[in-house]
Write a protein that holds these residues in place. Sequence first.
Motif, PDB file in Angstrom:
ATOM      1  N   GLN A 144      40.696  44.094  41.625  1.00 20.47           N
ATOM      2  CA  GLN A 144      41.912  44.892  41.472  1.00 20.47           C
ATOM      3  C   GLN A 144      43.009  44.299  42.347  1.00 20.47           C
ATOM      4  OE1 GLN A 144      38.955  46.723  42.605  1.00 20.47           O
ATOM      5  NE2 GLN A 144      38.347  46.795  40.443  1.00 20.47           N
ATOM      6  N   ASP A 145      44.239  44.533  41.951  1.00 20.09           N
ATOM      7  CA  ASP A 145      45.375  44.067  42.727  1.00 20.09           C
ATOM      8  C   ASP A 145      45.410  44.802  44.058  1.00 20.09           C
ATOM      9  OD1 ASP A 145      47.632  42.730  43.439  1.00 20.09           O
ATOM     10  OD2 ASP A 145      48.996  43.854  42.158  1.00 20.09           O
ATOM     11  N   SER A 146      45.605  44.077  45.150  1.00 18.79           N
ATOM     12  CA  SER A 146      45.683  44.674  46.485  1.00 18.79           C
ATOM     13  C   SER A 146      46.651  43.864  47.328  1.00 18.79           C
ATOM     14  CB  SER A 146      44.305  44.698  47.146  1.00 18.79           C
ATOM     15  OG  SER A 146      43.860  43.384  47.447  1.00 18.79           O
ATOM     16  N   LEU A 147      47.107  44.451  48.443  1.00 22.73           N
ATOM     17  CA  LEU A 147      48.057  43.773  49.308  1.00 22.73           C
ATOM     18  C   LEU A 147      47.458  42.502  49.907  1.00 22.73           C
ATOM     19  CD1 LEU A 147      49.723  46.774  51.196  1.00 22.73           C
ATOM     20  CD2 LEU A 147      50.708  45.369  49.390  1.00 22.73           C
ATOM     21  N   THR A 148      46.169  42.571  50.261  1.00 23.30           N
ATOM     22  CA  THR A 148      45.516  41.409  50.869  1.00 23.30           C
ATOM     23  C   THR A 148      45.423  40.245  49.889  1.00 23.30           C
ATOM     24  OG1 THR A 148      44.203  42.853  52.301  1.00 23.30           O
ATOM     25  CG2 THR A 148      43.450  40.584  52.049  1.00 23.30           C
ATOM     26  N   LEU A 149      44.942  40.540  48.681  1.00 25.48           N
ATOM     27  CA  LEU A 149      44.835  39.485  47.676  1.00 25.48           C
ATOM     28  C   LEU A 149      46.214  38.991  47.247  1.00 25.48           C
ATOM     29  CD1 LEU A 149      41.919  40.802  45.424  1.00 25.48           C
ATOM     30  CD2 LEU A 149      41.846  39.029  47.189  1.00 25.48           C
TER      31      LEU A 149
ATOM     32  N   PHE B  41      47.055  31.778  40.585  1.00 26.87           N
ATOM     33  CA  PHE B  41      47.056  31.820  39.130  1.00 26.87           C
ATOM     34  C   PHE B  41      46.111  32.899  38.600  1.00 26.87           C
ATOM     35  CE2 PHE B  41      48.327  27.277  39.769  1.00 26.87           C
ATOM     36  CZ  PHE B  41      49.623  27.444  39.307  1.00 26.87           C
ATOM     37  N   ALA B  42      44.956  33.054  39.239  1.00 31.81           N
ATOM     38  CA  ALA B  42      44.027  34.094  38.807  1.00 31.81           C
ATOM     39  C   ALA B  42      44.615  35.482  39.031  1.00 31.81           C
ATOM     40  CB  ALA B  42      42.697  33.951  39.549  1.00 31.81           C
ATOM     41  N   MET B  43      45.347  35.653  40.139  1.00 33.08           N
ATOM     42  CA  MET B  43      45.962  36.955  40.409  1.00 33.08           C
ATOM     43  C   MET B  43      47.075  37.255  39.403  1.00 33.08           C
ATOM     44  SD  MET B  43      44.537  38.768  42.663  1.00 33.08           S
ATOM     45  CE  MET B  43      45.850  39.982  42.903  1.00 33.08           C
ATOM     46  N   VAL B  44      47.709  36.228  38.870  1.00 31.62           N
ATOM     47  CA  VAL B  44      48.682  36.445  37.787  1.00 31.62           C
ATOM     48  C   VAL B  44      47.984  37.104  36.608  1.00 31.62           C
ATOM     49  CG1 VAL B  44      50.125  35.299  36.053  1.00 31.62           C
ATOM     50  CG2 VAL B  44      50.244  34.582  38.442  1.00 31.62           C
ATOM     51  N   GLY B  45      46.782  36.620  36.289  1.00 37.30           N
ATOM     52  CA  GLY B  45      46.010  37.221  35.207  1.00 37.30           C
ATOM     53  C   GLY B  45      45.536  38.614  35.529  1.00 37.30           C
ATOM     54  N   VAL B  46      45.148  38.834  36.789  1.00 38.68           N
ATOM     55  CA  VAL B  46      44.689  40.167  37.213  1.00 38.68           C
ATOM     56  C   VAL B  46      45.797  41.201  37.018  1.00 38.68           C
ATOM     57  CG1 VAL B  46      44.031  41.561  39.222  1.00 38.68           C
ATOM     58  CG2 VAL B  46      42.938  39.338  38.829  1.00 38.68           C
ATOM     59  N   LYS B  47      47.034  40.794  37.309  1.00 42.67           N
ATOM     60  CA  LYS B  47      48.169  41.715  37.192  1.00 42.67           C
ATOM     61  C   LYS B  47      48.525  42.044  35.750  1.00 42.67           C
ATOM     62  CE  LYS B  47      50.507  40.124  41.394  1.00 42.67           C
ATOM     63  NZ  LYS B  47      51.728  39.451  41.895  1.00 42.67           N
ATOM     64  N   LEU B  48      48.131  41.177  34.838  1.00 42.88           N
ATOM     65  CA  LEU B  48      48.507  41.379  33.443  1.00 42.88           C
ATOM     66  C   LEU B  48      47.694  42.503  32.817  1.00 42.88           C
ATOM     67  CD1 LEU B  48      50.047  40.448  30.893  1.00 42.88           C
ATOM     68  CD2 LEU B  48      48.112  38.947  30.408  1.00 42.88           C
ATOM     69  N   GLU B  49      48.376  43.461  32.263  1.00 42.98           N
ATOM     70  CA  GLU B  49      47.715  44.527  31.518  1.00 42.98           C
ATOM     71  C   GLU B  49      47.521  44.028  30.089  1.00 42.98           C
ATOM     72  OE1 GLU B  49      49.780  48.218  31.811  1.00 42.98           O
ATOM     73  OE2 GLU B  49      49.900  48.164  34.000  1.00 42.98           O
ATOM     74  N   LEU B  50      46.269  43.722  29.766  1.00 42.98           N
ATOM     75  CA  LEU B  50      45.965  43.096  28.488  1.00 42.98           C
ATOM     76  C   LEU B  50      46.442  43.935  27.310  1.00 42.98           C
ATOM     77  CD1 LEU B  50      44.640  40.483  27.571  1.00 42.98           C
ATOM     78  CD2 LEU B  50      42.481  41.714  27.326  1.00 42.98           C
ATOM     79  N   GLY B  51      46.454  45.244  27.506  1.00 44.47           N
ATOM     80  CA  GLY B  51      46.906  46.122  26.438  1.00 44.47           C
ATOM     81  C   GLY B  51      48.338  45.858  26.026  1.00 44.47           C
ATOM     82  N   LEU B  52      49.137  45.316  26.980  1.00 43.13           N
ATOM     83  CA  LEU B  52      50.538  45.035  26.669  1.00 43.13           C
ATOM     84  C   LEU B  52      50.663  43.948  25.604  1.00 43.13           C
ATOM     85  CD1 LEU B  52      52.116  45.059  30.258  1.00 43.13           C
ATOM     86  CD2 LEU B  52      52.345  46.809  28.485  1.00 43.13           C
TER      87      LEU B  52
END
Length: 410
Positions: free
Chosen positions: A77-82, A302-313
Amino acid sequence: MTRSKMFPIQLLFCVLLGGTAQAAGTSEVSDVLIQLFFLVLAASVGSWLFSRLGLPSVVGQVAAGVLIGPSVLNAVQDSLTLEALAEIGAIFLMFMVGLETRFKDLLNVGKEALLVAVLGIFFPMVGGYFFGLMQGHSNIESLFLATTLVATSVGITAKVLQEIGVLDRKFAQIILGAAVIDDILGLTILAVVSGLGKGGDISLLGVLTTLGLSVGFVVAVLALGIPLLRRFQKQLRNVPLASSFSLAVVVGLGLAALSGLAGLAPIIGAFLAGMVLSEVKDEYEFESKVHALEDFLAPVFFAMVGVKLELGLLGSPVVLMAGGVLSVLAVLSKWVGGFLGALSQGRKDAMLVGVGMVPRGEVGLIVAGIGLSYGIIQKEVFAQVLLMVMVTTLLAPIVLKVLVRPEARS
């Protein structure tokens, strides 16, 4: 993270480390380490898989982030640390790009490369801005959307040209020179637009102030940094740091921090730091170590860019249609700019230059990620930009390999 919020694969991992009791009471540090483990593992696998398929590895890293993110497996999940680690990854990525860019090389690329770069910024910027306004976005969001179309990925383009063996051809040199100039001008535009985004309104005074600060920062670092580094090069050997690598990291992080304090994007300072240190990289053994650090941290970004993406969008017809139009606009605007700028080399080479300028790659992702983190663009726009980045990054290498004749590859 409590047991109820943990994805089963995370629970299994915790059990392997020491049992369900530890899983139920996982500390915050352990939780971050577990998620970082999945993030790096997924990015590595995605990078390897896409490379084997002949596709850009950065796209594989983004796809891996989508897979393990909340949209699919929910292992990370997206977090401040990551998020902080991801931003440091972007900083070292641009630091490494700067290390591979010598200032004197920019002065020798010729008028064609400069013209290609300028036209390759003008057409995408104008097209992206009016496309944003047509969608009903504010001036700031439209400007940022246009900014995501500006840069050309030096790394991806250079790798493709190297693979097909044409790096010594004139059209290839024009592409690489123009791509580097694009990045410098694009980062300056990013500084202006992100500075305006933080302020909230567009005014002539605000534009001139931010532009002056951005250009002044770039000129000061390059005009003062390179001569000072050369003058005090011998004295630097006596600086009480563990190694030249430590000094390089200090300079990179220091200029990135200074850039942030000045209201600019930290990646601008990191890029300039790399350009300054590129003047002495052959005399000190730090480039390979910086590359190793970037090789670990950049995939996290780059992986966190994908984590942030809501696939449903991406399943939204509006996002798909807007992202498709944006992709077409991104391809045509860069191709036209490159083609017109390189016409003096003949139509065939001009066409190759236009195609070579198309991929946005890691630079486009960095700009989009900054826009999302600053709250300048919304998640729907971020999804459109991500789709555009993937299309241009995948399409250009394939077309370039097809257009370059086999006999021209020797």
